[in-house]
Design an enzyme around this catalytic site. Structure first.
Site, PDB file in Angstrom:
ATOM      1  N   HIS A  12      -3.765  11.153 -22.345  1.00 49.17           N
ATOM      2  CA  HIS A  12      -4.416  13.006 -22.674  1.00 49.17           C
ATOM      3  C   HIS A  12      -3.944  13.319 -23.089  1.00 49.17           C
ATOM      4  CE1 HIS A  12      -6.331  15.854 -20.615  1.00 49.17           C
ATOM      5  NE2 HIS A  12      -5.098  16.419 -20.788  1.00 49.17           N
TER       6      HIS A  12
ATOM      7  N   HIS B  32      -2.798  16.347 -27.812  1.00 48.36           N
ATOM      8  CA  HIS B  32      -1.338  17.513 -28.107  1.00 48.36           C
ATOM      9  C   HIS B  32       0.028  16.927 -29.025  1.00 48.36           C
ATOM     10  CE1 HIS B  32      -3.245  21.026 -26.054  1.00 48.36           C
ATOM     11  NE2 HIS B  32      -3.748  19.543 -24.726  1.00 48.36           N
TER      12      HIS B  32
ATOM     13  N   LYS C 213     -12.807  21.120 -30.423  1.00 47.07           N
ATOM     14  CA  LYS C 213     -11.534  21.744 -29.471  1.00 47.07           C
ATOM     15  C   LYS C 213     -11.477  23.028 -29.813  1.00 47.07           C
ATOM     16  CE  LYS C 213      -7.622  21.316 -26.636  1.00 47.07           C
ATOM     17  NZ  LYS C 213      -7.340  19.762 -26.309  1.00 47.07           N
TER      18      LYS C 213
END
Length: 280
Positions: free
Chosen positions: A153, A169, A215
């Site tokens: 993730h 990220h 995003k």
């Protein structure tokens, strides 16, 4: 608004200072911020890639990056599709953990957690604790297939029902995906009291598309080593039992809120949020 966590800031600055594998802006990499991201999903504020140049030789020569990069292709990015973990992938996970545990960054993080009674002094125990937090598979939805883990993730990114990008990220993954034209950088997201980030800022908020999805805002450290992010998020994860933790810290000149969400005993997500910079 939460007040600054001074003790945590101190530890994180220590990690920042010993992070010899961090990439230096302007030297190991250069970015082109270009324009501001639009509010709508149609505008693109950046015609070119975010990463103009990255010293890949240096990246490949550092064990923590090399072993980290080998993990990025181990995942099925769609949630709801069960992950299949091969013996090779388990070995790769272990190689990566071995590599980061040799760094000063992880040694300091480990010592700090031992002092707090949140980790055992034995390195083998600490390694299996890290494995469990980051690599143990779980289902993103109740009673569903084991389709996700903290590492996937946060560092690789996932897609949800072809509608939404989750996670992603990490700057190394961003750079590599951009290089393969999988990511389209669409511009930076400005902060309220700073009209525009600088090209040597090592925390950025940006907008991008990946696998055909937008995003709208994703924030990420730029240039930091994999072990730094691992140490930072692991510390915050273990310090709190809350399902969502927000810690306000100051690392270097950056005032950040670090957000860590837990999924039972595992990391659900973790990322930095830039607060107004105090250096203005």
């Amino acid at each position: 608004r939460k007040s600054l966590n001074h003790e945590l800031s101190e530890v994180l600055n220590e990690l920042w200072d010993v992070d010899v594998n961090r990439f230096i802006p302007g030297k190991d990499y250069t970015i082109e911020l270009q324009g501001k991201a639009g509010d709508g999903a149609t505008q693109d504020g950046a015609a070119r890639h975010l990463f103009h140049h990255v010293n890949e030789e240096r990246m490949k020569s550092i064990k923590t990056y090399a072993t980290f990069i080998s993990l990025l292709d181990n995942y099925e990015t769609s949630t709801g599709v069960a992950e299949v973990v091969t013996p090779e992938e388990i070995a790769e996970n272990n190689h990566f953990l071995d590599a980061i545990l040799e760094t000063e960054v992880m040694k300091i993080a480990h010592q700090y957690l031992v002092k707090k009674n949140l980790a055992r002094p034995n390195l083998t125990d600490f390694k299996s604790q890290l494995y469990d937090i980051w690599f143990q598979l779980y289902a993103r939805k109740e009673g569903n297939r084991l389709d996700s883990c903290g590492f996937e993730h946060v560092f690789v990114g996932e897609t949800k029902r072809d509608k939404q990008i989750l996670g992603l990220h990490n700057w190394v993954q961003f750079y590599l995906q951009e290089k393969h034209n999988q990511i389209d950088y669409r511009g930076y997201v400005a902060r309220k009291n700073k009209s525009r980030p600088d090209k040597d800022d090592q925390v950025l908020s940006l907008q991008f598309t990946w696998k055909g999805l937008v995003k709208p805002i994703g924030s990420t450290f730029i240039g930091v080593s994999p072990e730094f992010e691992f140490a930072l998020y692991t510390i915050i994860f273990l310090l709190s039992k809350k399902s969502v933790t927000h810690e306000r810290v100051k690392i270097e000149e950056y005032e950040l809120q670090i957000v860590v969400c837990r999924h039972g005993q595992h990391i659900g997500t973790a990322y930095p949020v830039l607060l107004g910079t105090s250096s203005e």
